[in-house]
Scaffold this motif. Structure first.
Motif, PDB file in Angstrom:
ATOM      1  N   SER A   1       7.015   4.962 -22.956  1.00 56.49           N
ATOM      2  CA  SER A   1       7.732   4.991 -21.680  1.00 56.49           C
ATOM      3  C   SER A   1       9.214   4.720 -21.878  1.00 56.49           C
ATOM      4  O   SER A   1      10.068   5.392 -21.278  1.00 56.49           O
ATOM      5  N   SER A   2       9.560   3.738 -22.714  1.00 58.27           N
ATOM      6  CA  SER A   2      10.977   3.427 -22.963  1.00 58.27           C
ATOM      7  C   SER A   2      11.697   4.611 -23.591  1.00 58.27           C
ATOM      8  O   SER A   2      12.834   4.948 -23.211  1.00 58.27           O
ATOM      9  N   LEU A   3      11.059   5.271 -24.567  1.00 57.86           N
ATOM     10  CA  LEU A   3      11.670   6.438 -25.199  1.00 57.86           C
ATOM     11  C   LEU A   3      11.829   7.584 -24.191  1.00 57.86           C
ATOM     12  O   LEU A   3      12.850   8.284 -24.176  1.00 57.86           O
ATOM     13  N   ASN A   4      10.819   7.765 -23.365  1.00 55.80           N
ATOM     14  CA  ASN A   4      10.846   8.839 -22.371  1.00 55.80           C
ATOM     15  C   ASN A   4      12.005   8.659 -21.385  1.00 55.80           C
ATOM     16  O   ASN A   4      12.747   9.589 -21.092  1.00 55.80           O
ATOM     17  N   TRP A   5      12.156   7.429 -20.892  1.00 61.20           N
ATOM     18  CA  TRP A   5      13.264   7.164 -19.967  1.00 61.20           C
ATOM     19  C   TRP A   5      14.613   7.254 -20.683  1.00 61.20           C
ATOM     20  O   TRP A   5      15.607   7.714 -20.098  1.00 61.20           O
ATOM     21  N   GLY A   6      14.669   6.805 -21.942  1.00 57.53           N
ATOM     22  CA  GLY A   6      15.930   6.870 -22.688  1.00 57.53           C
ATOM     23  C   GLY A   6      16.433   8.291 -22.832  1.00 57.53           C
ATOM     24  O   GLY A   6      17.603   8.593 -22.579  1.00 57.53           O
ATOM     25  N   VAL A   7      15.534   9.209 -23.241  1.00 63.38           N
ATOM     26  CA  VAL A   7      15.947  10.605 -23.393  1.00 63.38           C
ATOM     27  C   VAL A   7      16.250  11.227 -22.025  1.00 63.38           C
ATOM     28  O   VAL A   7      17.161  12.057 -21.901  1.00 63.38           O
ATOM     29  N   SER A   8      15.518  10.824 -20.978  1.00 70.14           N
ATOM     30  CA  SER A   8      15.828  11.311 -19.619  1.00 70.14           C
ATOM     31  C   SER A   8      17.260  10.952 -19.237  1.00 70.14           C
ATOM     32  O   SER A   8      18.008  11.776 -18.685  1.00 70.14           O
ATOM     33  N   GLU A   9      17.657   9.697 -19.538  1.00 67.35           N
ATOM     34  CA  GLU A   9      19.025   9.270 -19.198  1.00 67.35           C
ATOM     35  C   GLU A   9      20.059  10.023 -20.038  1.00 67.35           C
ATOM     36  O   GLU A   9      21.154  10.313 -19.557  1.00 67.35           O
ATOM     37  N   LEU A  10      19.718  10.343 -21.280  1.00 67.26           N
ATOM     38  CA  LEU A  10      20.651  11.122 -22.103  1.00 67.26           C
ATOM     39  C   LEU A  10      20.884  12.506 -21.501  1.00 67.26           C
ATOM     40  O   LEU A  10      22.015  13.010 -21.489  1.00 67.26           O
ATOM     41  N   MET A  11      19.814  13.126 -20.995  1.00 71.03           N
ATOM     42  CA  MET A  11      19.965  14.451 -20.405  1.00 71.03           C
ATOM     43  C   MET A  11      20.742  14.397 -19.086  1.00 71.03           C
ATOM     44  O   MET A  11      21.391  15.376 -18.705  1.00 71.03           O
TER      45      MET A  11
ATOM     46  N   ILE B   1       0.834  -1.196   0.000  1.00 67.12           N
ATOM     47  CA  ILE B   1       0.000   0.000   0.000  1.00 67.12           C
ATOM     48  C   ILE B   1       0.874   1.252   0.000  1.00 67.12           C
ATOM     49  O   ILE B   1       1.777   1.409   0.824  1.00 67.12           O
ATOM     50  N   GLY B   2       0.603   2.178  -0.969  1.00 63.06           N
ATOM     51  CA  GLY B   2       1.280   3.472  -0.994  1.00 63.06           C
ATOM     52  C   GLY B   2       2.732   3.425  -1.406  1.00 63.06           C
ATOM     53  O   GLY B   2       3.483   4.374  -1.133  1.00 63.06           O
ATOM     54  N   VAL B   3       3.173   2.346  -2.046  1.00 59.24           N
ATOM     55  CA  VAL B   3       4.568   2.235  -2.497  1.00 59.24           C
ATOM     56  C   VAL B   3       4.572   1.757  -3.940  1.00 59.24           C
ATOM     57  O   VAL B   3       3.571   1.270  -4.463  1.00 59.24           O
ATOM     58  N   LEU B   4       5.728   1.909  -4.597  1.00 62.72           N
ATOM     59  CA  LEU B   4       5.886   1.357  -5.945  1.00 62.72           C
ATOM     60  C   LEU B   4       6.089  -0.153  -5.811  1.00 62.72           C
ATOM     61  O   LEU B   4       7.028  -0.587  -5.138  1.00 62.72           O
TER      62      LEU B   4
ATOM     63  N   GLU C   1       6.025   7.361 -11.608  1.00 63.86           N
ATOM     64  CA  GLU C   1       4.598   7.505 -11.361  1.00 63.86           C
ATOM     65  C   GLU C   1       4.096   6.328 -10.529  1.00 63.86           C
ATOM     66  O   GLU C   1       4.505   5.186 -10.757  1.00 63.86           O
ATOM     67  N   PRO C   2       3.194   6.539  -9.560  1.00 66.22           N
ATOM     68  CA  PRO C   2       2.641   5.401  -8.806  1.00 66.22           C
ATOM     69  C   PRO C   2       1.933   4.415  -9.741  1.00 66.22           C
ATOM     70  O   PRO C   2       1.306   4.815 -10.718  1.00 66.22           O
ATOM     71  N   GLY C   3       2.052   3.142  -9.432  1.00 67.46           N
ATOM     72  CA  GLY C   3       1.421   2.113 -10.255  1.00 67.46           C
ATOM     73  C   GLY C   3       2.400   1.059 -10.689  1.00 67.46           C
ATOM     74  O   GLY C   3       3.542   1.011 -10.225  1.00 67.46           O
ATOM     75  N   LEU C   4       1.954   0.202 -11.607  1.00 72.28           N
ATOM     76  CA  LEU C   4       2.767  -0.947 -12.034  1.00 72.28           C
ATOM     77  C   LEU C   4       3.627  -0.666 -13.256  1.00 72.28           C
ATOM     78  O   LEU C   4       4.490  -1.463 -13.594  1.00 72.28           O
ATOM     79  N   SER C   5       3.372   0.456 -13.947  1.00 66.65           N
ATOM     80  CA  SER C   5       4.037   0.662 -15.236  1.00 66.65           C
ATOM     81  C   SER C   5       5.379   1.367 -15.122  1.00 66.65           C
ATOM     82  O   SER C   5       6.143   1.395 -16.085  1.00 66.65           O
ATOM     83  N   ALA C   6       5.702   1.985 -13.991  1.00 67.56           N
ATOM     84  CA  ALA C   6       6.994   2.653 -13.758  1.00 67.56           C
ATOM     85  C   ALA C   6       7.276   3.723 -14.799  1.00 67.56           C
ATOM     86  O   ALA C   6       8.386   3.843 -15.307  1.00 67.56           O
TER      87      ALA C   6
ATOM     88  N   ARG D   1       7.489   7.842 -16.017  1.00 66.59           N
ATOM     89  CA  ARG D   1       7.931   9.086 -15.388  1.00 66.59           C
ATOM     90  C   ARG D   1       6.736   9.771 -14.735  1.00 66.59           C
ATOM     91  O   ARG D   1       5.641   9.822 -15.305  1.00 66.59           O
ATOM     92  N   LYS D   2       6.955  10.351 -13.546  1.00 64.78           N
ATOM     93  CA  LYS D   2       5.868  11.055 -12.859  1.00 64.78           C
ATOM     94  C   LYS D   2       5.670  12.456 -13.432  1.00 64.78           C
ATOM     95  O   LYS D   2       4.553  12.860 -13.767  1.00 64.78           O
ATOM     96  N   ALA D   3       6.774  13.200 -13.569  1.00 66.40           N
ATOM     97  CA  ALA D   3       6.694  14.562 -14.096  1.00 66.40           C
ATOM     98  C   ALA D   3       6.928  14.551 -15.602  1.00 66.40           C
ATOM     99  O   ALA D   3       7.684  13.722 -16.117  1.00 66.40           O
ATOM    100  N   PRO D   4       6.277  15.458 -16.341  1.00 66.76           N
ATOM    101  CA  PRO D   4       6.551  15.530 -17.791  1.00 66.76           C
ATOM    102  C   PRO D   4       7.999  15.942 -18.037  1.00 66.76           C
ATOM    103  O   PRO D   4       8.586  16.705 -17.259  1.00 66.76           O
ATOM    104  N   LEU D   5       8.575  15.442 -19.124  1.00 64.13           N
ATOM    105  CA  LEU D   5       9.951  15.775 -19.490  1.00 64.13           C
ATOM    106  C   LEU D   5       9.908  16.940 -20.478  1.00 64.13           C
ATOM    107  O   LEU D   5       9.547  16.766 -21.645  1.00 64.13           O
ATOM    108  N   LEU D   6      10.275  18.118 -20.006  1.00 68.03           N
ATOM    109  CA  LEU D   6      10.268  19.326 -20.844  1.00 68.03           C
ATOM    110  C   LEU D   6      11.695  19.656 -21.263  1.00 68.03           C
ATOM    111  O   LEU D   6      12.579  19.823 -20.417  1.00 68.03           O
TER     112      LEU D   6
END
Length: 1076
Positions: free
Chosen positions: A311-321, A52-55, A482-487, A489-494
């Motif tokens: 999601s994979s693309l979002n995390w990939g670009v996050s790691e690049l930054m 409860i209340g955790v990833l 983000e909370p839930g099973l999909s892991a 990103r919580k905040a948008p990547l701007l």
């Protein structure tokens, strides 16, 4: 006291007897392994309070640290088994895969997906197996995915323009962009268009996915599911989702069915089918694919192809930054690969050398798998795993997120470092249980072939066209999930995107020049023709060879734009003759396209055509043309060639590298075997990687640390050394043009990388040699560098730069050309089953029963058809279609025409090898044509010139042939090869350029061939035969004579008895020895 003693004794005896009876009756219960350990539970809810209340994936990793890699939680009335290590994952997904191949019956699957009629939630059984097979072959096979290429390119191009329009100061919501892109691609691929009610449909899909996690209250209390579904409102919500999805898909199906019928009535073939079209076609053919199944499968395609990809693309670009070093390296690789291109298509990406991009994708999926907890499985029967009993009906999840970050398997597991996969055989295919982004086993995700092209295309386009930065005032990237099973990103990547100015390519400049020069061409051609006729008639000098029409300044260059040079030159030769002249810029280019003319150039006038043109690449990269290939004819070149032929490429030296070839090939055989018969092997990539590894070990004694950088530099250098680049075609303006086009800068970068790498290798080998000399050790295994260092130290004309230039030649000649020949050879085998059967039969007969086939076995074996096959491959697909250009010393007459001094001469070996004047049915692949034919690789048959002829013949024949023979034998002996499901023919398109390589990668499935074990059993039995024979003789002699004796016979072996007398002798059994 005696009576009490007797009573106590009687009572104790009865108790002992009763305990023994109980023990006999219940032995198995005491031996049953315990269930897996787990955290403490509460009444009714079980272990739910721990989540409860955790990833969930984070919480389960922490619990696994306390309770072990296999633990059990009870969520409500449902036992949940959690796997958190590579070893246990292997047991579940491989050893007991069949027992864990089904899915739990979730309420969402029942209500939304037509009673779990889809691929993802369908229980294991005949229906699921047929459905998965159908989807793998018809929906997600390489050919079908390739057909959606234009969709991916169009959608990505529109996003690039959208980002460009936003400007460099406006932050772009990259996460939203990726999600919109993924939805658009899957919509067009699934439905053929974007949906009218897209927002309503997407909201329904998102709701359905969130309710299908398996962690909702009704799914955790199966016996009370109906009541709890009604009380919580979950059923009502799911029915609303189902209604929206069903009506949308029903509308699409009817619309596509109507269009199919209209086209059928008009006799129009449907060339572009989407997923719905394919499924409708299969439904109409009959079988088990109902209309509900179509809708359920389309739902699966849509959900799997959107959120997880985005999601994979979002995390990939996050790691690049977060990792500027990785960004710079990846962006540099991409921009170097496509330098000067304003548009990049998927074909360009597939044909390019982008190894770091593949490493980056792997690392992204390791740290951020699309589904951190694999979709739950369910145990069909009770079974034992890792010493614990898993009860039937238990729900199983694999925490791939935790396994991918486990320091037991990954050094610095939390650090984003793509280089960790360099040289690491770990891949997506489900054989490496520490890396499971797509799962493994029967329930492995079938969508890998769909996902990877989207990931590669998106990353290449974004990093090639834009420089990315955080918005002003933002100093770090928020990595919260983000909370839930999909892991996700919580905040948008701007991010802010600054457009990258693509350098103007020479093609654009050329077309501008072409437009201007076309205005004057007619008048100039008329004047020129009149002057030439007048001059020739006055002097009586033979005319120059004929050729196609020219334009001012650029000459005949327009005839070679946008076409394959060897094919274009063959077509021009058909119109202008086997000896023709083109003028490319300022450079006269003489093209030879017949056996007779080739004999005149390469034999009669060989001395006059024995030098090379001075190309810019040779000057800059190869220390002033100090190598063998580009060195001008003269005393230096003759000594260098003689030295290399005797010391470096002689048969004896090549034989010393036999062990390297055998080891490298054996490792590739094991890799192919590990992939399994259902996973397509990228044969093209495997062959190029193999030849690179062999050349590295032979040249340097090891694989280079900076292999990717070195190989990329070599590839760039080779492409710039073709002799067809603008600076090389205008010698009088070469210095200026080399600067303007950026060619000199590119070549200097190549030279810097090559020189530093070779310097490091030379110093390292020299140090090792000196160390061995100090220790009194003899260096028994010399590589090319060792040999050349020794020759350099003995004095003479071999300078240090010469050593490096020669090594460059050895490496380049021993990689791309051999890899290309092997690639085309395997391609022709797949196109010609008769040849495959005959060649494979010869090989397996020659090495029958052998588990390991070495190079010595190949050299001593009787395999004539293999040699014919190699000859035919090199006839149709010579490694270098246009032989390396030569240059004429003096003016001379060839075939009745004058060749001016300084003319560049190329022999079109590809065209001669396909000329019907010399070859029957020249386009047909028929190795038998060389049976009894004297044509060979020595350069004396001028209709067959795969290695050239004359003074400048390739000196590497002795190096290349053992590699070709070893690879072909190993691949055909150890495996049966077939095309992947859904692929019916082999694509034979050639890659643009001078190398004539395959354009598309060759993907094949390899089924391991089981080597007969008779000889193995024979070998084992021989170890015991002597002792048994001695015992037998002793017993027979000591025994009394029997009344009747058995007939005599030959000596026997244990187990197989007399079988060895009839095996492998090449004779019929009745002709065996009958008497002694």
């Amino acid at each position: 006291m005696d009576e009490l003693l007797i009573q106590a004794l009687l009572l104790s005896a009865l108790a002992v007897g009763l305990l023994q009876i109980i023990k006999v009756i219940r032995p198995k219960q005491q031996q049953t392994p315990p269930p897996p350990p787990g955290p403490w539970s509460l009444p009714v809810i079980g272990s739910m309070h721990h989540l409860i209340g955790v990833l969930p994936h984070h919480a389960l990793r922490r619990l696994a640290a306390a309770h072990g890699p296999l633990m059990m939680l009870r969520l409500g009335a449902t036992p949940l088994v959690v796997v958190s290590s590579r070893e246990v994952a292997r047991e579940v997904l491989k050893t007991h895969d069949a027992n864990f191949a089904t899915r739990p019956r979730l309420l969402a699957g029942e209500v939304v997906l037509y009673g779990c009629a889809d691929i993802l939630f369908s229980p294991s059984g005949e229906y699921w197996r047929k459905l998965r097979q159908l989807c793998s072959a018809e929906l997600l096979g390489p050919k079908r995915v390739l057909s959606f290429r234009h969709i991916r390119e169009q959608e990505m191009a529109s996003r690039v323009e959208g980002i460009r329009a936003a400007g460099p100061l406006t932050p772009v919501d990259v996460g939203a962009l990726f999600y919109d892109l993924a939805i658009s691609i899957i919509s067009c691929a699934s439905f053929g268009k974007k949906q009218r009610n897209a927002d309503e449909y997407l909201a329904a899909v998102k709701t359905g996915v969130s309710l299908a996690s398996g962690f909702k209250i009704p799914d955790l209390f199966p016996k009370l599911q109906a009541v709890l579904a009604a009380v919580t409102g979950m059923r009502e919500t799911l029915e609303d989702v189902h209604k929206t999805i069903d009506s949308t898909l029903e509308e699409v199906i009817e619309e596509r069915r109507g269009k199919r019928e209209d086209k059928g009535k008009c006799g129009i073939a449907s060339n572009e089918e989407n997923f719905v079209d394919v499924l409708i076609g299969l439904n109409e053919k009959g079988g088990h694919l109902r209309e509900d199944s179509i809708k359920a499968v389309i739902f699966d395609m849509f959900t799997a192809g959107t959120g997880t990809l985005a999601s994979s693309l979002n995390w990939g670009v996050s790691e690049l930054m977060r990792n500027p070093r990785v960004m710079n390296k990846l962006q540099g690789e991409i921009r170097e690969a496509f330098h000067g291109k304003s548009y990049i298509g998927e074909d360009d990406i597939q044909a390019s050398n982008l190894p770091y991009l593949r490493l980056f994708i792997k690392e992204t999926l390791r740290l951020h798998p699309p589904a951190p907890l694999l979709v739950p499985r369910e145990s069909i029967d009770a079974c034992e795993v890792n010493g614990y009993m898993i009860l039937a009906g238990s729900r199983i999840v694999i925490n791939v997120w935790a396994i991918g970050r486990d320091p037991k398997y990954w050094g610095d597991a939390e650090v984003f470092r793509p280089e960790r996969f360099d040289g690491n055989p770990v891949d997506f295919i489900g054989n490496s249980y520490e890396f499971l982004p797509f799962g493994a086993g029967r329930r492995m995700c079938p969508g890998i072939t769909y996902a990877l092209p989207v990931l590669e295309m998106t990353l290449v386009q974004l990093l090639y066209h834009f420089d990315w930065a955080l918005p002003e005032g933002v100093i770090e990237v928020d990595m919260e999930e983000e909370p839930g099973l999909s892991a996700r990103r919580k905040a948008p990547l701007l991010l802010c995107a600054t457009p990258f100015v693509v350098p103007i390519s020479m093609d654009e400049l050329f077309y501008q020049a072409l437009l201007l020069s076309a205005l004057a061409v007619a008048a100039l051609q008329i004047v020129k023709a009149a002057v030439i006729r007048a001059k020739n008639s006055a002097t009586g000098i033979p005319p120059p060879p004929p050729g196609p029409w020219r334009l001012p300044v650029i000459g005949s260059m327009h005839h070679l734009i946008g076409v394959l040079p060897h094919r274009a030159l063959r077509d021009l030769a058909a119109a202008h003759g086997p000896l023709m002249m083109l003028r490319l810029g300022e450079t006269p280019l003489v093209v030879v396209s017949s056996r007779e003319t080739a004999r005149e150039v390469l034999r009669t006038h060989d001395a006059n055509f024995a030098t090379r043109p001075r190309l810019l690449a040779g000057e800059v990269v190869l220390y002033g043309c100090a190598d063998i290939l580009f060195s001008p004819s003269g005393d230096y070149w003759r000594k260098l060639r003689q030295l290399c032929a005797a010391e470096v490429l002689g048969p004896r030296r090549v034989r010393t590298f036999r062990r390297i070839r055998e080891q490298e090939m054996a490792s590739r055989v094991e890799m192919i075997r590990a992939a399994g018969p259902l996973t397509p092997v990228n044969v093209s990539a495997m062959l190029y990687e193999l030849t690179n590894s062999i050349a590295s070990c032979i040249s340097f004694g090891k694989k280079l640390r900076n292999a990717d950088e070195y190989l990329l530099a070599i590839k760039t250098g080779i492409s710039l050394a073709s002799g067809f680049k603008i600076p090389d075609l205008f010698p009088s303006c070469r210095t200026v043009l080399a600067e303007v086009t950026g060619m000199r800068r590119a070549l200097e970068d190549v030279h810097r990388i090559v020189d530093s790498t070779l310097e490091e290798v030379i110093e390292e080998r020299r140090g090792e040699k000196e160390e061995k000399a100090r220790c009194g050790m003899e260096d028994t295994e010399e590589n090319f560098v060792d040999v050349l260092i020794n020759l350099h130290e003995k004095g003479g004309h071999l300078s240090r730069d010469s050593v490096k230039a020669v090594i460059f030649d050895m490496f380049t000649a021993g990689t791309g050309t051999i890899g290309s020949s092997l690639n085309w050879g395997m391609t022709e085998l797949m196109r010609n089953p008769r040849v495959m059967t005959k060649l494979q039969g010869e090989i397996r007969k020659a090495f029958h029963g052998k588990v390991i086939v070495g190079e010595d076995d190949i050299q001593t074996a009787n395999i004539p058809y293999l040699r014919l096959f190699i000859k035919e491959t090199l006839r149709l697909h010579p490694a270098v279609p246009l032989l390396v250009p030569r240059e004429s010393f003096d003016t001379c007459e060839v075939n009745g025409y004058t060749i001016p001094a300084g003319s560049r001469v190329v022999v079109n070996a590809w065209a001669i090898g396909r000329d019907p004047k010399y070859w029957d049915n020249p386009e047909e692949f028929k190795p038998e044509r060389f049976e009894g034919n004297m044509a060979d690789f020595s350069g004396s048959s001028y209709e067959y010139l795969p290695f050239g002829a004359g003074r400048r013949i390739c000196p590497g024949v002795a190096y290349g042939l053992p590699v070709l023979e070893m690879v072909i034998v190993q691949l055909l002996y150890n495996f049966d090869w077939s095309l992947p499901n859904g692929v019916t023919e082999v694509d034979m398109e050639e890659e643009p350029g001078l190398g004539a390589r395959r354009k598309a990668p060759l993907l094949l499935c390899a089924t391991p061939f089981v080597v007969p074990l008779f000889y193995k059993s024979l070998l084992l039995s021989v170890l015991a035969v002597a002792l048994l024979q001695i015992i037998k003789v002793f017993l027979v002699r000591s025994a009394k004579p029997a009344p009747a004796l058995l007939p005599p016979g030959p000596w026997r072996l244990p187990v197989i008895s007399s079988m060895h007398h009839l095996a492998g002798r090449g004779a019929l059994p009745r002709r065996g020895r009958t008497a002694r």
